[in-house]
Design a protein around this motif. Sequence first.
Motif, mmCIF file in Angstrom:
data_model
loop_
_atom_site.group_PDB
_atom_site.id
_atom_site.type_symbol
_atom_site.label_atom_id
_atom_site.label_comp_id
_atom_site.label_asym_id
_atom_site.label_seq_id
_atom_site.Cartn_x
_atom_site.Cartn_y
_atom_site.Cartn_z
ATOM 1 N N VAL A 169 0.737 -1.043 0.005
ATOM 2 C CA VAL A 169 -0.159 -0.044 -0.070
ATOM 3 C C VAL A 169 0.758 1.247 -0.008
ATOM 4 O O VAL A 169 0.803 2.237 -0.665
ATOM 5 C CB VAL A 169 -1.144 0.103 1.338
ATOM 6 C CG1 VAL A 169 -1.802 1.333 1.326
ATOM 7 C CG2 VAL A 169 -1.783 -0.995 1.050
ATOM 8 N N ASP A 170 2.002 1.272 0.899
ATOM 9 C CA ASP A 170 2.678 2.554 1.011
ATOM 10 C C ASP A 170 4.046 2.265 1.425
ATOM 11 O O ASP A 170 4.186 1.078 2.097
ATOM 12 C CB ASP A 170 1.910 3.467 2.181
ATOM 13 C CG ASP A 170 2.601 4.844 1.727
ATOM 14 O OD1 ASP A 170 2.985 5.233 0.756
ATOM 15 O OD2 ASP A 170 1.806 5.755 2.345
ATOM 16 N N LYS B 246 -2.217 3.273 -2.746
ATOM 17 C CA LYS B 246 -1.637 4.340 -2.112
ATOM 18 C C LYS B 246 -2.369 5.514 -2.041
ATOM 19 O O LYS B 246 -2.762 6.081 -1.133
ATOM 20 C CB LYS B 246 -0.320 4.936 -2.646
ATOM 21 C CG LYS B 246 0.409 5.821 -2.072
ATOM 22 C CD LYS B 246 2.000 5.885 -2.599
ATOM 23 C CE LYS B 246 2.718 7.077 -2.166
ATOM 24 N NZ LYS B 246 3.593 7.536 -2.835
ATOM 25 N N ALA B 247 -3.171 5.735 -3.319
ATOM 26 C CA ALA B 247 -4.070 6.929 -3.456
ATOM 27 C C ALA B 247 -5.258 6.782 -2.435
ATOM 28 O O ALA B 247 -5.546 7.713 -1.917
ATOM 29 C CB ALA B 247 -4.343 6.997 -4.881
ATOM 30 N N ALA B 248 -5.809 5.503 -2.251
ATOM 31 C CA ALA B 248 -7.237 5.462 -1.522
ATOM 32 C C ALA B 248 -6.596 5.479 -0.134
ATOM 33 O O ALA B 248 -7.422 5.977 0.579
ATOM 34 C CB ALA B 248 -7.594 4.083 -1.843
ATOM 35 N N SER C 73 -5.112 8.185 -10.272
ATOM 36 C CA SER C 73 -4.805 7.986 -8.872
ATOM 37 C C SER C 73 -3.982 9.019 -8.312
ATOM 38 O O SER C 73 -4.376 9.644 -7.199
ATOM 39 C CB SER C 73 -3.678 7.027 -8.902
ATOM 40 O OG SER C 73 -4.621 5.878 -9.521
ATOM 41 N N ALA D 161 -11.891 4.945 -5.743
ATOM 42 C CA ALA D 161 -10.818 4.039 -5.939
ATOM 43 C C ALA D 161 -11.408 2.704 -6.764
ATOM 44 O O ALA D 161 -10.858 2.218 -7.446
ATOM 45 C CB ALA D 161 -10.148 3.690 -4.659
ATOM 46 N N THR E 295 -4.295 5.276 -15.602
ATOM 47 C CA THR E 295 -4.474 4.973 -14.117
ATOM 48 C C THR E 295 -3.679 5.746 -13.425
ATOM 49 O O THR E 295 -4.097 6.180 -12.114
ATOM 50 C CB THR E 295 -4.009 3.447 -13.868
ATOM 51 O OG1 THR E 295 -4.922 2.675 -14.890
ATOM 52 C CG2 THR E 295 -4.475 3.074 -12.657
ATOM 53 N N ILE F 13 -6.839 11.657 -7.568
ATOM 54 C CA ILE F 13 -7.534 11.329 -6.268
ATOM 55 C C ILE F 13 -6.836 11.732 -5.068
ATOM 56 O O ILE F 13 -7.312 12.122 -4.168
ATOM 57 C CB ILE F 13 -7.955 9.725 -6.458
ATOM 58 C CG1 ILE F 13 -8.756 9.440 -7.317
ATOM 59 C CG2 ILE F 13 -8.209 9.079 -4.905
ATOM 60 C CD1 ILE F 13 -8.927 7.976 -7.499
ATOM 61 N N GLU F 14 -5.295 11.515 -5.265
ATOM 62 C CA GLU F 14 -4.868 11.469 -3.892
ATOM 63 C C GLU F 14 -4.340 12.999 -3.716
ATOM 64 O O GLU F 14 -4.507 13.275 -2.577
ATOM 65 C CB GLU F 14 -3.173 10.881 -3.935
ATOM 66 C CG GLU F 14 -2.551 10.764 -3.005
ATOM 67 C CD GLU F 14 -1.165 9.868 -3.217
ATOM 68 O OE1 GLU F 14 -1.019 9.718 -4.289
ATOM 69 O OE2 GLU F 14 -0.367 10.027 -2.325
ATOM 70 N N VAL G 68 -11.605 3.299 -10.467
ATOM 71 C CA VAL G 68 -10.299 3.092 -10.948
ATOM 72 C C VAL G 68 -9.793 1.886 -11.204
ATOM 73 O O VAL G 68 -9.396 1.515 -11.957
ATOM 74 C CB VAL G 68 -9.043 3.951 -10.176
ATOM 75 C CG1 VAL G 68 -7.877 4.016 -10.901
ATOM 76 C CG2 VAL G 68 -9.639 5.543 -9.997
ATOM 77 N N ILE H 164 -2.679 3.012 -7.041
ATOM 78 C CA ILE H 164 -4.411 2.980 -6.688
ATOM 79 C C ILE H 164 -4.562 2.917 -5.174
ATOM 80 O O ILE H 164 -5.125 3.648 -4.541
ATOM 81 C CB ILE H 164 -5.082 2.130 -7.364
ATOM 82 C CG1 ILE H 164 -5.070 2.386 -8.957
ATOM 83 C CG2 ILE H 164 -6.407 2.446 -7.110
ATOM 84 C CD1 ILE H 164 -5.829 1.066 -9.574
#
Lengths: 168, 88, 104
Positions: free
Chosen positions: A132-133, C86-88, B79, B31, B75, B82-83, B34, C84
């Motif tokens: 995720v990060d 990371k953005a969410a 993204s 999300a 994509t 969105i971020e 996407v 995606i």
Amino acid sequence: MRMYKNITSKKMAIPFLLLLSFWLVLTPNITVESIIIGMIVSALVVLYSQNLLFEKQEIPIYKMANFINMIKFIGVLIVEVFKANIDVAKIVLNPSLPIQPHFIKVPMMLKNDFNKVIYGNSVTLTPGTLTVDITEDAFIIHALTNDAAEAMENSFIEQWIIKQEDEQ
Amino acid sequence: MMIAAFTATLIFLALLTFFSLYRAYSGPSAADRVVAINVLTTKIAMLIVLLSMITGQEIFVDVALIYAMMGFIATICVSKYIEKGKLF
Amino acid sequence: MLINGVAIIMLIGGAFFFLVGTIGLIRLPDAFTRMHATTKCDTLGAGMILVSLMINQGFHMISVKLFIILLFILVTNPTAAHIIAKAAYNSQHMPTDVDSSIKE
């Protein structure tokens, strides 16, 4: 002309050859003209995007030993991808949907950017985990089930990446 | 025989594409949409490759390659939007 | 004949994994779990279909192009999923029913 200073270095040659071979694959029929145009275009792209391309020490594939090591790793990874897919298929096709989604934090110190990419993508492709990060000293990973979260500890990817990191 | 198999796979993938489109239509968050669009891109690239094999028009393989690249860039852009609320 | 059989088995496998990915996309409860299903299944499904087409074509220029598409999908699909996710994770539009606490 600072731009043309190190035109013959190895750092410039490998992207140039990659771009040229990509051009030759896309060309419908290979003639002298198309090869010359391809060389000019590839050289221009490499010169123009000089500061975007990687530094030499950031790409460990350039050495032959690392390349063979990498091929072995990809072989193991493909088996893992098959396992991951069968896992996901079992979970998704199960009527009761047995999932316990949660986030975990895996402490991992990687200096090399290339190794970070390999680790993140491999974690995403192995069973039940998703990167995720990426923070300074850890990877935040979303796990689909509790078993997958426990399997993250001391996995083969982690051992391989740490070995690669130590060698440099 | 292989042409028939390719055609069957193509029809099956086209049906799956519509089901993925349902998630893009009704996803509660951005999300989800996407993710659905990213899945659609991969499926449609595969559709183009299969179509090129069925019709024998080999130039479509290049189209599929460029389509996959464009989907990846789209994509990334959505993204980022969105971020951060902006692209750059 | 044997080659055609292998190619058809690969095609069926690819179609099956695409089906699993789509069912996961519709059934699973939130964005992150949906990403689990779609990333893995789409990568393997596309890979299997491309390998099947490569087997069918034999040693030809088209096979090289198909192999380039295969490599490209293999690299970009996990990367796109990571972006995606990371953005969410960082955005304000975080799905409310997701437990965002981190377990050690």
